[in-house]
Every structure is written in structure tokens, then in C-alpha cells.
Design an enzyme around this catalytic site. Structure first.
Site, short mmCIF file in Angstrom:
data_model
loop_
_atom_site.label_atom_id
_atom_site.label_comp_id
_atom_site.label_asym_id
_atom_site.label_seq_id
_atom_site.Cartn_x
_atom_site.Cartn_y
_atom_site.Cartn_z
CG HIS A 287 -3.90 7.19 2.41
ND1 HIS A 287 -3.90 7.12 3.79
CD2 HIS A 287 -3.62 5.94 1.99
CE1 HIS A 287 -3.64 5.89 4.17
NE2 HIS A 287 -3.46 5.14 3.10
CG HIS B 182 -4.45 2.93 -1.04
ND1 HIS B 182 -5.41 2.23 -0.35
CD2 HIS B 182 -3.49 3.27 -0.13
CE1 HIS B 182 -5.04 2.13 0.92
NE2 HIS B 182 -3.90 2.77 1.08
CG HIS C 28 1.40 -0.10 5.14
ND1 HIS C 28 0.66 -1.09 5.73
CD2 HIS C 28 0.49 0.78 4.61
CE1 HIS C 28 -0.63 -0.84 5.58
NE2 HIS C 28 -0.76 0.30 4.91
CG ASP D 156 -2.18 -0.78 1.05
OD1 ASP D 156 -2.25 -1.56 0.08
OD2 ASP D 156 -3.09 -0.63 1.87
CG ASP D 157 0.17 3.87 1.91
OD1 ASP D 157 -1.03 3.89 1.56
OD2 ASP D 157 0.52 3.68 3.09
#
Length: 235
Positions: free
Chosen positions: A111, A107, A198, A56-57
Site C-alpha cells: 500500500h 490493492h 474505507h 479498500d484495504d
């Protein structure tokens, strides 16, 4: 019973009901495997020894520089859920992921937690991110809610945009020891699970743990695949 007593009991009942509804909404918002109005996929029932590896991210140079060589060395393809604003700033990194054969998912743009918002907010967060990803050569079909938060508005928006909501089974453990991190992940995982890591920002733990995680999965006879590949192997 006096009128005052009846009013007091009615008010107490309404307060209890409000608390109960708030608690129920909170539980739904954080549930890994359930969402209102649309499926939330946290694992896939399959007879094959496969797991989905997801990140993610970002994207960030530090994340990709650490992950991609290790994934390539082991012949692993993963799914990267990218933040739209960051993807728009670094389209070269999105193109790098696509060229390396990895899957790219949405995503959100900013955020933020995707609860308690209006329809226009959800649509903009999804649409702007899809645009940024497509401009860099990706074709997103998956969405992961930031922090896993969702109630009714987000699932309805995902239906409008024809995106699948992807949650997870196993996530980053609360340790900064890469060996302990990898052990915690691999000890929990089983076939059909979705792993969430992450690795994009300052904390290097997930990046350093990745080789050990991949080795641990191999030792258990589990093969990492993308989320879409895992979905295709549903029993």
C-alpha cells in the site's frame, strides 16, 4: 541579443518546461478516469440502474464483522480491494469474503504509492498479492492503485499481469457523521458509478453509514453489484 541573455532565456524556458511536465505528470498520476498505457475505469456507461460498491484495504475483523452481515441481509455482493501483506496475515478473512460471494481485488502488497518505481517493484507488489489472494481461494482480475496514484510503470505492469485498473466515481466524504456521510454518497451517485469506501480501520464512520447508504441506493432505484458485474453491463 547578448550571449548571456540568450543563455538566461534558454534556462528560463527549460525551467518552465520542467515545471509544466511535472504538473502534467501530477495531474495524470491523480486522474480518476485516465492513465497512460492502460485504461483506468472510474465508471461504466450502462442503461441498467446498477452501481459498483467497493471497499479498500484490510481485511480486518472489525471491517468484515460490520459489513458482511449487512450486505448479506440485503443480498448485496461487493468488491473488496485487499492489501497483500494483510491478506497474507489473515487468509481466513479472505476465505470468508470468497465464501460470502464477494469479489476480491488486488490493492498492492504494501500500500505504498505506485509511482516513480522500477519494473521489478511493480511486478513484485502485484505478484505477491495475487499469490496471497489465490492461496486463500480468490482469483483477482482487478487492481486498484493505492491512493489512486499511477503514471506509466504501474499501467504497464498491470498489462503484464492481465489486471484491469479500477478507480472510482464517488468516495468517502470528509465527515465523521454517519448520516451526513451516507447522504453525501447517495446524493452524488448515479447508474454506472463506482463507489469507494474505507471501512477497515479505526474510524467507524463508513461502517456505520453502510446501512444508510444501501437504503439510499434502494430509494433511488439503484442496485449495488460487484465491479466485474458492472463491467459486464456496459452498454
Amino acid at each position: 541579443m547578448s550571449r548571456g541573455r540568450r543563455l538566461f532565456l534558454a534556462a528560463a524556458l527549460l525551467a518552465a518546461l520542467a515545471v509544466g511536465l511535472a504538473y502534467a505528470a501530477y495531474q495524470v498520476s491523480r486522474a480518476r478516469c485516465f492513465a497512460l498505457a492502460a485504461p483506468a475505469v472510474c465508471r461504466v456507461a450502462t442503461t441498467e440502474p446498477v452501481v459498483a460498491l467497493t471497499f479498500d484495504d484490510g481485511p480486518t475483523p472489525a471491517g468484515l464483522d460490520a459489513l458482511l452481515p449487512e450486505l448479506e441481509r440485503r443480498g448485496v455482493r461487493a468488491t473488496f480491494f485487499l492489501v497483500g501483506a494483510e491478506a497474507a496475515e489473515r487468509p481466513d478473512l479472505v476465505r470468508r469474503l470468497v465464501a460470502s460471494g464477494h469479489e476480491v481485488g488486488n490493492h498492492s502488497w504494501s500500500h505504498v504509492r505506485m509511482i516513480g518505481r522500477g519494473r521489478g517493484f511493480y511486478d513484485a507488489e502485484i505478484h505477491r498479492t495475487n499469490q496471497a489472494l489465490r492461496a486463500a481461494g480468490a482469483e483477482p482480475v482487478l487492481f486498484r492503485p493505492p491512493d489512486g496514484k499511477k503514471l506509466l510503470g504501474l499501467p504497464l505492469a498491470l498489462r503484464r499481469h492481465d489486471l484491469k485498473m479500477i478507480m472510482w466515481t464517488v468516495e468517502d466524504p470528509a465527515t465523521r457523521d454517519p448520516a451526513a456521510f451516507a447522504q453525501a454518497v447517495t446524493s452524488q451517485v448515479r447508474g454506472g458509478d463506482i463507489i469507494l469506501l474505507h471501512p477497515m480501520y479505526a474510524d467507524p464512520t463508513a461502517r456505520r453509514a453502510l446501512p444508510m447508504i444501501l437504503g439510499g441506493l434502494a430509494a433511488k432505484g439503484l442496485r449495488p453489484v460487484t465491479v466485474s458485474e458492472l463491467l459486464a453491463k456496459a452498454a
